[in-house]
Write a protein that holds these residues in place. Structure first.
Motif, PDB file in Angstrom:
ATOM      1  N   ARG A  36       0.822  -1.204   0.000  1.00 50.26           N
ATOM      2  CA  ARG A  36       0.000   0.000   0.000  1.00 50.26           C
ATOM      3  C   ARG A  36       0.855   1.253   0.000  1.00 50.26           C
ATOM      4  O   ARG A  36       0.595   2.215  -0.725  1.00 50.26           O
ATOM      5  CB  ARG A  36      -0.925  -0.003   1.222  1.00 50.26           C
ATOM      6  N   ARG A  37       1.904   1.245   0.851  1.00 47.17           N
ATOM      7  CA  ARG A  37       2.804   2.400   0.877  1.00 47.17           C
ATOM      8  C   ARG A  37       3.493   2.581  -0.468  1.00 47.17           C
ATOM      9  O   ARG A  37       3.656   3.706  -0.956  1.00 47.17           O
ATOM     10  CB  ARG A  37       3.838   2.234   1.986  1.00 47.17           C
ATOM     11  N   ALA A  38       3.891   1.478  -1.105  1.00 47.52           N
ATOM     12  CA  ALA A  38       4.562   1.558  -2.407  1.00 47.52           C
ATOM     13  C   ALA A  38       3.626   2.137  -3.468  1.00 47.52           C
ATOM     14  O   ALA A  38       4.032   2.951  -4.300  1.00 47.52           O
ATOM     15  CB  ALA A  38       5.050   0.169  -2.825  1.00 47.52           C
ATOM     16  N   ARG A  39       2.333   1.714  -3.431  1.00 47.86           N
ATOM     17  CA  ARG A  39       1.375   2.241  -4.390  1.00 47.86           C
ATOM     18  C   ARG A  39       1.159   3.735  -4.168  1.00 47.86           C
ATOM     19  O   ARG A  39       1.085   4.507  -5.123  1.00 47.86           O
ATOM     20  CB  ARG A  39       0.045   1.488  -4.278  1.00 47.86           C
ATOM     21  N   ARG A  40       1.037   4.124  -2.892  1.00 50.70           N
ATOM     22  CA  ARG A  40       0.837   5.548  -2.608  1.00 50.70           C
ATOM     23  C   ARG A  40       2.021   6.383  -3.074  1.00 50.70           C
ATOM     24  O   ARG A  40       1.857   7.443  -3.665  1.00 50.70           O
ATOM     25  CB  ARG A  40       0.597   5.743  -1.104  1.00 50.70           C
ATOM     26  N   TRP A  41       3.229   5.918  -2.807  1.00 48.35           N
ATOM     27  CA  TRP A  41       4.418   6.648  -3.272  1.00 48.35           C
ATOM     28  C   TRP A  41       4.509   6.668  -4.791  1.00 48.35           C
ATOM     29  O   TRP A  41       4.943   7.651  -5.397  1.00 48.35           O
ATOM     30  CB  TRP A  41       5.684   6.024  -2.672  1.00 48.35           C
ATOM     31  N   GLY A  42       4.103   5.540  -5.405  1.00 50.66           N
ATOM     32  CA  GLY A  42       4.116   5.502  -6.872  1.00 50.66           C
ATOM     33  C   GLY A  42       3.183   6.543  -7.464  1.00 50.66           C
ATOM     34  O   GLY A  42       3.533   7.263  -8.399  1.00 50.66           O
ATOM     35  N   ILE A  43       1.970   6.632  -6.902  1.00 48.01           N
ATOM     36  CA  ILE A  43       1.004   7.636  -7.358  1.00 48.01           C
ATOM     37  C   ILE A  43       1.553   9.045  -7.129  1.00 48.01           C
ATOM     38  O   ILE A  43       1.438   9.928  -7.974  1.00 48.01           O
ATOM     39  CB  ILE A  43      -0.341   7.449  -6.643  1.00 48.01           C
ATOM     40  N   PHE A  44       2.169   9.230  -5.951  1.00 48.96           N
ATOM     41  CA  PHE A  44       2.719  10.555  -5.624  1.00 48.96           C
ATOM     42  C   PHE A  44       3.791  10.962  -6.628  1.00 48.96           C
ATOM     43  O   PHE A  44       3.792  12.103  -7.142  1.00 48.96           O
ATOM     44  CB  PHE A  44       3.301  10.519  -4.204  1.00 48.96           C
ATOM     45  N   PHE A  45       4.726  10.055  -6.922  1.00 50.58           N
ATOM     46  CA  PHE A  45       5.809  10.398  -7.842  1.00 50.58           C
ATOM     47  C   PHE A  45       5.313  10.596  -9.273  1.00 50.58           C
ATOM     48  O   PHE A  45       5.830  11.444 -10.010  1.00 50.58           O
ATOM     49  CB  PHE A  45       6.901   9.315  -7.804  1.00 50.58           C
ATOM     50  N   LYS A  46       4.300   9.825  -9.680  1.00 50.51           N
ATOM     51  CA  LYS A  46       3.726  10.027 -11.013  1.00 50.51           C
ATOM     52  C   LYS A  46       3.061  11.394 -11.114  1.00 50.51           C
ATOM     53  O   LYS A  46       3.215  12.111 -12.108  1.00 50.51           O
ATOM     54  CB  LYS A  46       2.711   8.921 -11.326  1.00 50.51           C
ATOM     55  N   LEU A  47       2.305  11.761 -10.068  1.00 56.45           N
ATOM     56  CA  LEU A  47       1.659  13.070 -10.053  1.00 56.45           C
ATOM     57  C   LEU A  47       2.697  14.187 -10.034  1.00 56.45           C
ATOM     58  O   LEU A  47       2.560  15.192 -10.741  1.00 56.45           O
ATOM     59  CB  LEU A  47       0.742  13.170  -8.832  1.00 56.45           C
ATOM     60  N   LEU A  48       3.753  14.003  -9.248  1.00 57.95           N
ATOM     61  CA  LEU A  48       4.812  15.007  -9.176  1.00 57.95           C
ATOM     62  C   LEU A  48       5.499  15.161 -10.531  1.00 57.95           C
ATOM     63  O   LEU A  48       5.787  16.282 -10.975  1.00 57.95           O
ATOM     64  CB  LEU A  48       5.827  14.608  -8.101  1.00 57.95           C
ATOM     65  N   SER A  49       5.757  14.051 -11.207  1.00 52.92           N
ATOM     66  CA  SER A  49       6.390  14.105 -12.526  1.00 52.92           C
ATOM     67  C   SER A  49       5.520  14.842 -13.529  1.00 52.92           C
ATOM     68  O   SER A  49       6.006  15.642 -14.334  1.00 52.92           O
ATOM     69  CB  SER A  49       6.679  12.680 -13.026  1.00 52.92           C
ATOM     70  N   PHE A  50       4.200  14.575 -13.463  1.00 55.90           N
ATOM     71  CA  PHE A  50       3.281  15.257 -14.373  1.00 55.90           C
ATOM     72  C   PHE A  50       3.267  16.753 -14.117  1.00 55.90           C
ATOM     73  O   PHE A  50       3.315  17.563 -15.051  1.00 55.90           O
ATOM     74  CB  PHE A  50       1.871  14.685 -14.208  1.00 55.90           C
ATOM     75  N   LEU A  51       3.230  17.155 -12.833  1.00 57.24           N
ATOM     76  CA  LEU A  51       3.223  18.583 -12.498  1.00 57.24           C
ATOM     77  C   LEU A  51       4.522  19.256 -12.925  1.00 57.24           C
ATOM     78  O   LEU A  51       4.523  20.396 -13.409  1.00 57.24           O
ATOM     79  CB  LEU A  51       3.000  18.764 -10.996  1.00 57.24           C
TER      80      LEU A  51
END
Length: 329
Positions: A36-51
């Motif tokens: 779960r933590r890995a998925r949350r961090w993955g989503i966070f980094f993808k969103l950060l990359s997009f921004l």
């Protein structure tokens, strides 16, 4: 006597087995939490990359829009593309073309300006804006000539713009002209009657919903709209005559203003163009500076990305449905 059919008593788990199960349970829970933590961090980094990507595109958009190739000579010919439909928010919008023209005229190294045209036309307002700006800049910089060069198509609003140039050139097979105005739409009255659908439009103003495609045409409104188109056509004709002057053979050929198009070979004796050629030949043989430097305002990477996501779909559907003003076509 002991009952031989009595159910056997289950043996209690040993203390060691109980600890093993608890350890396994903790291990499984820890693994699930880690996933779960890995998925949350993955989503966070993808969103950060997009921004970050959006931020970079927004930051460098002005640079990309005005980017042009570096010239090697002391003087050169400026190239400005007029490509596609001439309309607001399009690549060939008046704002983009005027920005390009002003940059070219302000450059002391520019010896002449080449408008490379490949367009079916578009908005009379946008075309007129560019026409007026070309004539204004020509007045301020009489030593810098403007040459319109039609490639595949220079029709309607595109020819409106071309007529402001000092001279017009085209290929022998180019399509030139279409000096006319159109405003198209659809009528759905018959289809609605067959389907049993009623149109309910509520307006304040006798003609607020005039030319409604879901209502029968009214002769007085059709006549009024035709008058609007006629006035726009007259403005178009007056501008072309002003730009082309005595070169235009309209007295001998009144059909020039009928909306017809001609090939470049046919357009030459009619006075619609001044010669046959392309952007390179005009820069080399007419301006005398074969090196072409592109001053066209380029569509930014962010705009291209937005369009791929369908940001302009609704606008184009509206145009297709006929909900638009007069168009030079």
């Amino acid at each position: 006597m002991v009952d031989q059919w009595k159910a056997p008593v289950e043996a209690e788990p040993a203390a060691g087995d109980d600890k093993s199960w608890k350890l396994l349970e903790k291990t499984l829970l820890a693994g699930i939490q880690e996933q779960r933590r890995a998925r949350r961090w993955g989503i966070f980094f993808k969103l950060l990359s997009f921004l970050l990507l959006v931020a970079v595109l927004l930051t460098f958009t002005p640079l990309m829009e005005m980017e042009r190739n570096v010239a090697s000579g002391t003087h050169y010919s400026a190239l400005i593309d007029v490509r596609g439909v001439i309309a607001d928010k399009e690549q060939a919008s008046a704002d983009n073309l005027v920005t390009s023209l002003q940059a070219a005229f302000d450059d002391p190294k520019v010896k002449g300006v080449v408008l490379r045209i490949n367009s079916p036309g578009g908005s009379p307002v946008q075309s007129g804006y560019v026409y007026d700006e070309i004539r204004r800049l020509r007045g301020l910089h009489p030593e810098t000539k403007v040459y319109a060069v039609i490639s595949d198509l220079g029709a309607s609003g595109a020819y409106y713009i071309a007529s402001a140039a000092d001279e017009i050139y085209a290929d022998k097979a180019s399509l030139v002209g279409s000096i006319g105005v159109t405003a198209a739409g659809f009528g759905f009255v018959g289809a609605m009657e067959k389907l049993g659908v009623q149109r309910r439009a509520y307006t304040s103003g006798e003609h607020k919903a005039f030319l409604d495609p879901f209502e029968p045409e009214k002769p007085d409104e059709t006549k009024f709209w035709q008058g609007v188109l006629n006035i726009t056509h007259e403005q178009f004709i007056a501008s072309v005559k002003q730009g082309r002057g005595d070169r235009l053979k309209d007295k001998e050929h009144p059909e020039l203003f009928s909306g017809l198009v001609w090939t470049g070979q046919q357009a030459l004796p009619l006075g619609l163009i001044d010669g046959l050629g392309n952007a390179s030949s005009v820069a080399r043989d007419v301006i005398g500076e074969k090196e072409l430097v592109d001053f066209t305002v380029q569509e930014s990477a962010f705009d291209r990305f937005s369009k791929k996501l369908g940001a302009s779909v609704a606008e184009h559907i509206a145009l297709w449905m006929g909900f638009q003003g007069p168009t030079l076509r």
